[in-house]
Design a protein around this motif. Structure first.
Motif, PDB file in Angstrom:
ATOM      1  N   LYS A 173       0.829  -1.207   0.000  1.00 43.86           N
ATOM      2  CA  LYS A 173       0.000   0.000   0.000  1.00 43.86           C
ATOM      3  C   LYS A 173       0.859   1.251   0.000  1.00 43.86           C
ATOM      4  O   LYS A 173       1.958   1.257   0.526  1.00 43.86           O
ATOM      5  N   MET A 174       0.309   2.305  -0.578  1.00 42.31           N
ATOM      6  CA  MET A 174       0.833   3.654  -0.410  1.00 42.31           C
ATOM      7  C   MET A 174      -0.120   4.329   0.557  1.00 42.31           C
ATOM      8  O   MET A 174      -1.343   4.266   0.377  1.00 42.31           O
TER       9      MET A 174
ATOM     10  N   ASP B 275       4.071   1.282   2.294  1.00 41.15           N
ATOM     11  CA  ASP B 275       3.819   0.474   3.483  1.00 41.15           C
ATOM     12  C   ASP B 275       4.167   1.334   4.702  1.00 41.15           C
ATOM     13  O   ASP B 275       3.486   2.296   4.958  1.00 41.15           O
ATOM     14  N   ASN B 276       5.236   1.033   5.444  1.00 40.04           N
ATOM     15  CA  ASN B 276       5.560   1.833   6.628  1.00 40.04           C
ATOM     16  C   ASN B 276       6.833   2.659   6.476  1.00 40.04           C
ATOM     17  O   ASN B 276       7.316   3.235   7.428  1.00 40.04           O
ATOM     18  N   ARG B 277       7.373   2.716   5.249  1.00 43.61           N
ATOM     19  CA  ARG B 277       8.602   3.466   4.981  1.00 43.61           C
ATOM     20  C   ARG B 277       8.238   4.814   4.372  1.00 43.61           C
ATOM     21  O   ARG B 277       7.576   4.883   3.339  1.00 43.61           O
TER      22      ARG B 277
ATOM     23  N   ASP C   5      -3.655   0.951  -3.234  1.00 42.45           N
ATOM     24  CA  ASP C   5      -2.879  -0.186  -3.709  1.00 42.45           C
ATOM     25  C   ASP C   5      -1.643   0.330  -4.456  1.00 42.45           C
ATOM     26  O   ASP C   5      -1.763   1.096  -5.411  1.00 42.45           O
ATOM     27  N   LEU C   6      -0.498  -0.109  -4.028  1.00 43.24           N
ATOM     28  CA  LEU C   6       0.780   0.323  -4.600  1.00 43.24           C
ATOM     29  C   LEU C   6       0.919  -0.049  -6.075  1.00 43.24           C
ATOM     30  O   LEU C   6       1.649   0.592  -6.819  1.00 43.24           O
ATOM     31  N   LEU C   7       0.205  -1.072  -6.517  1.00 41.83           N
ATOM     32  CA  LEU C   7       0.364  -1.573  -7.878  1.00 41.83           C
ATOM     33  C   LEU C   7      -0.722  -1.096  -8.839  1.00 41.83           C
ATOM     34  O   LEU C   7      -0.725  -1.491  -9.997  1.00 41.83           O
ATOM     35  N   GLU C   8      -1.630  -0.255  -8.374  1.00 42.98           N
ATOM     36  CA  GLU C   8      -2.730   0.229  -9.212  1.00 42.98           C
ATOM     37  C   GLU C   8      -2.470   1.668  -9.644  1.00 42.98           C
ATOM     38  O   GLU C   8      -2.601   2.595  -8.843  1.00 42.98           O
TER      39      GLU C   8
END
Length: 109
Positions: free
Chosen positions: A3-4, A75-77, A46-49
């Motif tokens: 996730k973003m 994610d958490n970074r 969603d990080l990939l969308e």
């Protein structure tokens, strides 16, 4: 699923941010207030969308224009807005490349 995520720092302009988020998400005013007050992620995509990331980028731009202090996380970074822009651009480049390959394969037949 990767996730973003986005956090907004609580400040005196919170009402502006709530208004922007209310118009651009399906979250209620009370939900948005609670997320900001608890320093939780206010947006999660969603990080990939690509389409989701483009929507996220649009909302972040509106928040930044309103003076919000926005933190973006893969994610958490914590990552920069440039990271998000580069990620979106690389996805769009990949989509364009794949379309070109498809066209070339179709035209060879």
């Amino acid at each position: 699923m990767a996730k973003m995520n986005v956090q907004i720092e609580k400040d005196a302009n919170e009402v502006k941010y709530i208004s922007i988020l209310r118009k651009n998400t399906n979250k209620s005013i009370s939900e948005i207030k609670e997320l900001i007050n608890n320093n939780d992620f206010i947006l999660s995509y969603d990080l990939l969308e690509t389409d989701e990331l483009l929507e996220m980028r649009k909302i972040i731009s509106l928040l930044l224009e309103a003076g919000a202090n926005v933190q973006i996380y893969e994610d958490n970074r914590e990552v920069s807005i440039e990271f998000l822009d580069n990620l979106i651009e690389s996805y769009l480049d990949t989509e364009r490349y794949l379309e070109e390959v498809d066209e070339q394969m179709f035209n060879e037949d």
